[in-house]
Design an enzyme around this catalytic site. Structure first.
Site, short mmCIF file in Angstrom:
data_model
loop_
_atom_site.label_atom_id
_atom_site.label_comp_id
_atom_site.label_asym_id
_atom_site.label_seq_id
_atom_site.Cartn_x
_atom_site.Cartn_y
_atom_site.Cartn_z
N HIS A 102 -1.37 -1.17 -4.20
CA HIS A 102 -2.64 -0.76 -3.59
C HIS A 102 -2.62 0.75 -3.36
O HIS A 102 -1.69 1.28 -2.75
CB HIS A 102 -2.82 -1.52 -2.26
CG HIS A 102 -4.11 -1.29 -1.57
ND1 HIS A 102 -5.28 -1.95 -1.92
CD2 HIS A 102 -4.44 -0.49 -0.53
CE1 HIS A 102 -6.26 -1.57 -1.12
NE2 HIS A 102 -5.79 -0.67 -0.27
N MET A 136 -11.91 5.25 -0.64
CA MET A 136 -12.60 5.52 0.63
C MET A 136 -13.17 6.92 0.53
O MET A 136 -12.71 7.85 1.19
CB MET A 136 -11.59 5.37 1.79
CG MET A 136 -11.17 3.94 2.02
SD MET A 136 -9.67 3.80 3.02
CE MET A 136 -8.44 3.94 1.73
N SER A 173 0.84 -1.20 0.00
CA SER A 173 0.00 0.00 0.00
C SER A 173 0.87 1.25 0.00
O SER A 173 1.64 1.49 0.94
CB SER A 173 -0.91 0.02 1.23
OG SER A 173 -1.49 1.31 1.33
N ASP A 194 -7.35 -5.98 4.25
CA ASP A 194 -6.62 -4.70 4.30
C ASP A 194 -6.65 -4.13 5.71
O ASP A 194 -7.72 -3.80 6.24
CB ASP A 194 -7.31 -3.73 3.31
CG ASP A 194 -6.60 -2.40 3.19
OD1 ASP A 194 -5.55 -2.21 3.82
OD2 ASP A 194 -7.13 -1.55 2.44
N HIS A 232 -8.32 1.76 -3.99
CA HIS A 232 -9.28 1.56 -2.89
C HIS A 232 -9.88 2.92 -2.57
O HIS A 232 -9.25 3.74 -1.91
CB HIS A 232 -8.52 0.96 -1.69
CG HIS A 232 -9.35 0.79 -0.47
ND1 HIS A 232 -8.78 0.53 0.76
CD2 HIS A 232 -10.69 0.82 -0.27
CE1 HIS A 232 -9.74 0.42 1.67
NE2 HIS A 232 -10.91 0.61 1.07
N ASP A 239 -4.60 3.92 -1.81
CA ASP A 239 -5.65 4.32 -0.87
C ASP A 239 -6.06 5.76 -1.09
O ASP A 239 -5.27 6.68 -0.85
CB ASP A 239 -5.13 4.16 0.56
CG ASP A 239 -5.03 2.70 0.96
OD1 ASP A 239 -6.05 2.00 0.87
OD2 ASP A 239 -3.93 2.27 1.37
C1 DX5 Z 1 -6.43 1.98 5.63
C2 DX5 Z 1 -6.01 1.61 4.23
C3 DX5 Z 1 -4.96 0.59 4.16
C4 DX5 Z 1 -3.64 0.99 4.79
C5 DX5 Z 1 -3.08 -0.26 5.39
O1 DX5 Z 1 -7.54 2.76 5.58
O2 DX5 Z 1 -7.12 1.12 3.49
O3 DX5 Z 1 -4.73 0.13 2.83
O4 DX5 Z 1 -2.72 1.51 3.88
O5 DX5 Z 1 -2.01 0.08 6.17
P1 DX5 Z 1 -1.34 -0.97 7.15
O6 DX5 Z 1 -0.89 -2.13 6.32
O7 DX5 Z 1 -0.22 -0.18 7.75
O8 DX5 Z 1 -2.37 -1.39 8.17
ZN ZN Z 2 -6.66 0.19 1.46
#
Ligand code: DX5
Ligand code: ZN
Length: 241
Positions: free
Chosen positions: A51, A86, A26, A190, A84, A53
């Site tokens: 990935h 959000m 990510s 995730d 992804h 975010d």
């Molecule tokens: C959180 C994101 C994740 C994040 C994961 O809202 O969707 O993809 O980057 O980070 P780690 O692996 O550090 O939990």
């Molecule tokens: Zn994510």
């Protein structure tokens, strides 16, 4: 509505269908002052999926980056872009993320009363479709649309921030989803995934592991990616033995 062409041999479909386990670093946890080096470090180590975010400060209490950054990163790598979203209004931004070079666009069921419309819009841009559920959202919320997506993303932390603690209480949802999905649909998890949690999520049925802190947060992201991938692949092989 036309069915997704999951068996097609387009680059997008191929990237989704193979292999059994994928670790998707990510970018959120990368060093943004050395972005090109960070990306090269995991790509050189064999990472095929990145990935991405995207946070809007509305659906989640944080803001990350958007299409313009993604388009610039696109010019530096041929990795599969797993976006992804959000964001509260995914429909509005699908064209921008498609044009920026995302290969798969995942949106949250919690944002959409008419998810089939969003799915259709993503498909019309020639992109693969993912649907995500928050830690307390039940599988039943997406059961009816499962056949329409290429990937399901189960959040194992509350979305918004990297570096949070994995929530094991989501594992029964992973098991349930694995039993509902076809073999050529990906099941992604995730949040809080690393060497300490990878085995249990793979045993539960996850095949695509997002890893931020445990890859880009390490001194040598390429090496961390390799270790996590080998561990997850080993557990998956045991499961099939
Ligand atoms: C959180 C994101 C994740 C994040 C994961 O809202 O969707 O993809 O980057 O980070 P780690 O692996 O550090 O939990
Ligand atoms: Zn994510």
């Amino acid at each position: 509505m036309s069915k997704p062409s999951i068996n097609a041999t387009s680059p997008t479909e191929f990237a989704l269908a193979q292999p059994a386990i994928r670790v998707a670093p990510s970018l959120l946890a990368a060093d943004f002052c050395r972005l090109a080096d960070s990306i090269a470090s995991v790509e050189d180590a064999g990472a095929e999926v990145l990935h991405l975010d995207v946070m809007d400060g509305h659906f989640v209490p944080n803001i990350s980056y958007g299409p313009s950054i993604i388009a610039q990163v696109r010019s530096r790598t041929s990795m599969f872009f797993d976006a992804h979203l959000m964001i509260s209004d995914p429909m509005k931004y699908i064209p921008a993320f498609a044009d920026a070079g995302c290969d798969l666009i995942t949106f949250h069921i919690e944002t959409s009363e008419e998810p089939l419309r969003v799915i259709e819009a993503i498909r019309q841009h020639g992109k693969a479709v993912g649907i995500s559920i928050n830690p307390t959202t039940e599988v039943s919320a997406i059961e009816e649309i499962l056949a329409e997506v290429q990937l399901v993303l189960v959040m194992s932390v509350w979305p918004g921030f990297g570096g949070q603690k994995f929530m094991p209480e989501v594992l029964p949802k992973v098991e349930r989803l694995r039993s509902l999905l076809r073999q050529n649909q990906r099941l992604e998890i995730d949040g809080g995934i690393g060497l300490n949690t990878a085995a249990e999520v793979v045993r539960a049925g996850a095949d695509t592991l997002v890893a931020g802190t445990s890859v880009f947060g390490q001194a040598d992201p390429g090496r961390a990616f390799g270790e996590l991938t080998r561990l997850a692949e080993g557990v998956a092989k045991e499961g099939r033995a």
